[in-house]
Design a protein around this motif. Structure first.
Motif, PDB file in Angstrom:
ATOM      1  N   PRO A   1       1.876  12.744  -6.842  1.00 38.07           N
ATOM      2  CA  PRO A   1       2.863  11.575  -7.074  1.00 38.07           C
ATOM      3  C   PRO A   1       4.065  12.094  -7.399  1.00 38.07           C
ATOM      4  O   PRO A   1       5.155  11.397  -7.120  1.00 38.07           O
ATOM      5  N   ASP A   2       4.431  13.156  -7.608  1.00 36.53           N
ATOM      6  CA  ASP A   2       5.835  13.598  -8.173  1.00 36.53           C
ATOM      7  C   ASP A   2       6.532  13.789  -7.013  1.00 36.53           C
ATOM      8  O   ASP A   2       8.150  13.732  -7.117  1.00 36.53           O
ATOM      9  N   ILE A   3       6.140  14.177  -5.812  1.00 34.57           N
ATOM     10  CA  ILE A   3       6.788  14.394  -4.741  1.00 34.57           C
ATOM     11  C   ILE A   3       7.245  13.259  -4.000  1.00 34.57           C
ATOM     12  O   ILE A   3       8.081  13.290  -3.040  1.00 34.57           O
ATOM     13  N   VAL A   4       6.872  12.111  -4.296  1.00 31.67           N
ATOM     14  CA  VAL A   4       7.164  10.830  -3.447  1.00 31.67           C
ATOM     15  C   VAL A   4       8.266  10.122  -4.294  1.00 31.67           C
ATOM     16  O   VAL A   4       7.971   9.780  -5.545  1.00 31.67           O
ATOM     17  N   THR A   5       9.259  10.252  -3.858  1.00 23.54           N
ATOM     18  CA  THR A   5      10.394   9.226  -4.169  1.00 23.54           C
ATOM     19  C   THR A   5      10.303   7.824  -4.040  1.00 23.54           C
ATOM     20  O   THR A   5       9.564   7.182  -3.303  1.00 23.54           O
ATOM     21  N   GLU A   6      11.042   6.962  -5.180  1.00 27.60           N
ATOM     22  CA  GLU A   6      11.006   5.639  -4.856  1.00 27.60           C
ATOM     23  C   GLU A   6      11.490   5.001  -3.450  1.00 27.60           C
ATOM     24  O   GLU A   6      10.925   4.357  -3.157  1.00 27.60           O
ATOM     25  N   ASP A   7      12.871   5.840  -3.001  1.00 25.35           N
ATOM     26  CA  ASP A   7      13.514   5.432  -1.843  1.00 25.35           C
ATOM     27  C   ASP A   7      12.223   5.445  -0.772  1.00 25.35           C
ATOM     28  O   ASP A   7      12.281   4.644   0.223  1.00 25.35           O
ATOM     29  N   ALA A   8      11.516   6.823  -0.628  1.00 22.78           N
ATOM     30  CA  ALA A   8      10.681   7.034   0.411  1.00 22.78           C
ATOM     31  C   ALA A   8       9.469   5.769   0.480  1.00 22.78           C
ATOM     32  O   ALA A   8       9.157   5.420   1.580  1.00 22.78           O
ATOM     33  N   ARG A   9       9.078   5.703  -0.884  1.00 23.67           N
ATOM     34  CA  ARG A   9       7.941   4.791  -0.874  1.00 23.67           C
ATOM     35  C   ARG A   9       8.496   3.338  -0.428  1.00 23.67           C
ATOM     36  O   ARG A   9       7.821   2.628   0.351  1.00 23.67           O
ATOM     37  N   LEU A  10       9.762   2.613  -0.691  1.00 27.39           N
ATOM     38  CA  LEU A  10      10.400   1.350  -0.388  1.00 27.39           C
ATOM     39  C   LEU A  10      10.617   1.510   1.370  1.00 27.39           C
ATOM     40  O   LEU A  10      10.434   0.438   2.011  1.00 27.39           O
ATOM     41  N   ALA A  11      10.954   2.796   1.643  1.00 27.06           N
ATOM     42  CA  ALA A  11      11.293   2.773   3.099  1.00 27.06           C
ATOM     43  C   ALA A  11      10.271   2.594   4.020  1.00 27.06           C
ATOM     44  O   ALA A  11      10.112   1.943   4.859  1.00 27.06           O
ATOM     45  N   VAL A  12       9.030   3.065   3.619  1.00 27.83           N
ATOM     46  CA  VAL A  12       7.768   3.211   4.410  1.00 27.83           C
ATOM     47  C   VAL A  12       7.103   1.866   4.086  1.00 27.83           C
ATOM     48  O   VAL A  12       6.343   1.187   5.164  1.00 27.83           O
ATOM     49  N   ARG A  13       6.761   1.282   3.006  1.00 22.96           N
ATOM     50  CA  ARG A  13       6.321   0.123   2.611  1.00 22.96           C
ATOM     51  C   ARG A  13       6.867  -1.008   2.855  1.00 22.96           C
ATOM     52  O   ARG A  13       6.302  -2.192   3.245  1.00 22.96           O
ATOM     53  N   GLU A  14       8.301  -1.162   2.796  1.00 23.67           N
ATOM     54  CA  GLU A  14       9.071  -2.314   2.840  1.00 23.67           C
ATOM     55  C   GLU A  14      10.214  -2.328   3.996  1.00 23.67           C
ATOM     56  O   GLU A  14       9.963  -3.245   4.804  1.00 23.67           O
ATOM     57  N   ASP A  15      10.907  -1.562   4.015  1.00 23.96           N
ATOM     58  CA  ASP A  15      12.102  -1.420   4.934  1.00 23.96           C
ATOM     59  C   ASP A  15      11.664  -1.381   6.445  1.00 23.96           C
ATOM     60  O   ASP A  15      12.061  -2.205   7.421  1.00 23.96           O
ATOM     61  N   LEU A  16      10.746  -0.339   6.600  1.00 20.47           N
ATOM     62  CA  LEU A  16      10.337  -0.127   8.207  1.00 20.47           C
ATOM     63  C   LEU A  16       9.601  -1.198   8.557  1.00 20.47           C
ATOM     64  O   LEU A  16       9.917  -1.914   9.608  1.00 20.47           O
ATOM     65  N   PRO A  17       8.427  -1.927   7.766  1.00 21.57           N
ATOM     66  CA  PRO A  17       7.815  -2.871   8.240  1.00 21.57           C
ATOM     67  C   PRO A  17       8.583  -4.351   8.571  1.00 21.57           C
ATOM     68  O   PRO A  17       8.472  -4.854   9.679  1.00 21.57           O
ATOM     69  N   GLU A  18       9.531  -4.432   7.674  1.00 20.94           N
ATOM     70  CA  GLU A  18      10.521  -5.562   7.915  1.00 20.94           C
ATOM     71  C   GLU A  18      11.503  -5.429   8.829  1.00 20.94           C
ATOM     72  O   GLU A  18      11.781  -6.332  10.023  1.00 20.94           O
ATOM     73  N   ALA A  19      11.971  -4.340   9.272  1.00 21.83           N
ATOM     74  CA  ALA A  19      12.921  -4.252  10.289  1.00 21.83           C
ATOM     75  C   ALA A  19      12.133  -4.017  11.802  1.00 21.83           C
ATOM     76  O   ALA A  19      12.552  -4.757  12.796  1.00 21.83           O
TER      77      ALA A  19
END
Length: 502
Positions: free
Chosen positions: A297-315
């Protein structure tokens, strides 16, 4: 400038007003002439009556004068020769004198001069009567000498001369009145002739003016007919030429719309395909993020998590919605293009039966929206293209079902009336209505009015207007916000191939 104005064409309204004015003036002149003629006729009648009255008065004056002279002559004869025949003549004259004098008094009762003369006559006659009675009584007793002596000293001769003067004065008065009446008669006749001359002159002038105006109007009308005939000779060629030009332009527009729509679809398909690949890649990346969070879990940043799970699906969702809308717009353009190339096939149509079929097709939607659809029979039959009429009415009824007033059960009425060689089909509803400022723009492509809370791309009414034009008709709307709308489709009762071609 006056010469230039004289060459201007005479308008129908000006021509009509001028003729009405001439007729009015002519009638006024005729009425004035008739009125003056009636007035002169009345004056003539009064004049004739007055002249007859004057002659009668003169005759009465003569009768009274004659009777007075007869009584005096009989008295003198009786004194010279006591013959009973003189007394008979005297008595006859005396008996007729009073009624004749009364008649004269009645005839001259409106003339103060004659009344004064009659008063003098009555006084003189009373005095003369006393002298007659005295002298006649002496003769009847046989005392002729005494009667003659009395005659020589009485005033009878003076009275007779006074009566003669009064009678002459009365005749002079009547002649004066007759002269005045003659003058009034001549004045009235002169006035009549003056009015008659003026009226005849006015009528002649009006007739000449009307004739000249009619001739000018006829000349202008003839010139207009010649011009119209010349235009008609070339009209068919012009119509054919312009129709061909319009047909070519319409075909070019349809071809351009088809090509543009087809060319737009190719990159749109690519966008939709790459969107699907992005969506699949996003799913894979989301799975990778899930495993990484589980193991490291340390290698996953919050920005990467939001980009994959929220920003990309919304776009990706926005991209898909936009491409789907673009796809619907392209399909609508292609539909309009194909509709313009479709051949119109007129046939007899029962519009009420068509509406019943549309209602059956939309039954579930109508019941779900709590709408009552009424067909106001009878609806005039028409000869037109079945598919086009069905599409127009379906679109109008579907819009009425779609745009209801909140909280109010929907009521839709389809009716039709015949006006000359055309039929007007109306679709009226009690929905939320259309702002009067948007009445024209709602028929434009991709234009909508009011709150955009219902699905649609602003294609339907534009399609309806295009179909109406192809059927030789027009469509308009009457509506106020909150008070429903009424769409009126004006079509020829019989669509001919010529109308279709045009």
């Amino acid at each position: 400038m006056p010469k230039r104005l004289a060459t201007l064409p005479l308008s129908d309204s000006l021509f009509g007003r001028f003729l009405v004015a001439c007729m009015t003036l002519g009638f006024i002149a005729l009425i004035a002439t008739a009125a003056v003629a009636w007035w002169v006729s009345e004056r003539n009648e009064r004049y004739v009556a007055a002249v007859n009255h004057t002659y009668r008065v003169e005759n009465m004056i003569g009768d009274v004068h004659r009777l007075v002279e007869q009584t005096e002559t009989a008295r003198r004869g009786f004194m010279l020769n006591p013959d009973p025949a003189f007394m008979t003549s005297f008595a006859e004259a005396r008996s007729r004198l009073a009624p004749t004098l009364n008649t004269l008094a009645r005839l001259t009762g409106d003339n103060a001069v004659q009344r004064r003369a009659l008063a003098t006559i009555r006084a003189d006659l009373a005095q003369l009567a006393r002298q007659h009675e005295a002298s006649n009584a002496l003769v009847r007793r046989g005392d002729t000498a005494a009667a003659v002596a009395l005659f020589r000293v009485d005033t009878g001769v003076r009275v007779i001369r006074d009566l003669r003067r009064v009678f002459r004065g009365m005749l002079v008065e009547e002649r004066r009145l007759l002269t005045l009446r003659d003058a009034e008669q001549r004045t009235g006749q002169r006035a009549f002739y003056v009015v008659l001359v003026v009226a005849v002159t006015l009528l002649i002038l009006l007739a000449l003016a009307s004739l000249l105006t009619v001739l000018r109007y006829t000349r202008d009308l003839t010139q207009s007919r010649e011009t119209l005939r010349a235009l008609n000779d070339t009209l068919e060629l012009q119509v054919t030429t312009r129709t061909a030009d319009l047909s070519r332009a319409n075909e070019e527009i349809q071809r351009f719309a088809y090509i543009v729509s087809h060319d737009l679809r190719s990159p749109l398909v690519n966008v939709m395909g790459f969107t699907a690949e992005l969506s699949a890649a996003t799913d894979a990346m989301a799975g990778l993020i899930d495993r990484a969070e589980a193991t490291a879990p340390d290698i996953v940043t919050e920005d990467a998590r939001l980009a994959v799970r929220e920003d990309l699906p919304e776009a990706i969702g926005f991209i898909r919605a936009s491409t789907q809308k673009m796809d619907r717009l392209i399909n609508a353009i292609l539909k309009l293009s194909r509709e313009g190339r479709r051949t119109i096939a007129p046939e007899p149509l029962d519009v009420a039966a068509l509406v019943d079929g549309i209602a059956d097709t939309m039954h579930h939607r109508i019941v779900e929206r709590d709408v009552t659809l009424t067909v106001a029979r009878p609806i005039p039959a028409i000869v037109s293209d079945r598919l086009a009429i069905e599409q127009i009415l379906s679109n109008l009824i579907e819009n009425a079902v779609k745009y209801l007033k909140p909280g109010v059960p929907g009521e839709i009425t389809v009716s039709g009336t015949a006006e000359g060689g055309r039929v007007i089909l109306s679709v009226a509803d009690n929905g939320r209505g259309i702002d009067p400022r948007d009445h024209a723009r709602v028929f434009d492509l991709f234009r909508r009015s009011g709150a955009q809370d219902q699905p649609g791309e602003g294609i339907g009414l534009a399609h309806v207007r295009a179909l109406a034009y192809r059927l030789g008709g027009t469509i308009d709307v009457a509506s106020t916000l909150g008070e429903g709308a009424t769409f009126r489709l004006n079509l020829p009762k019989t669509l001919t191939l010529r109308e279709n071609a045009s």
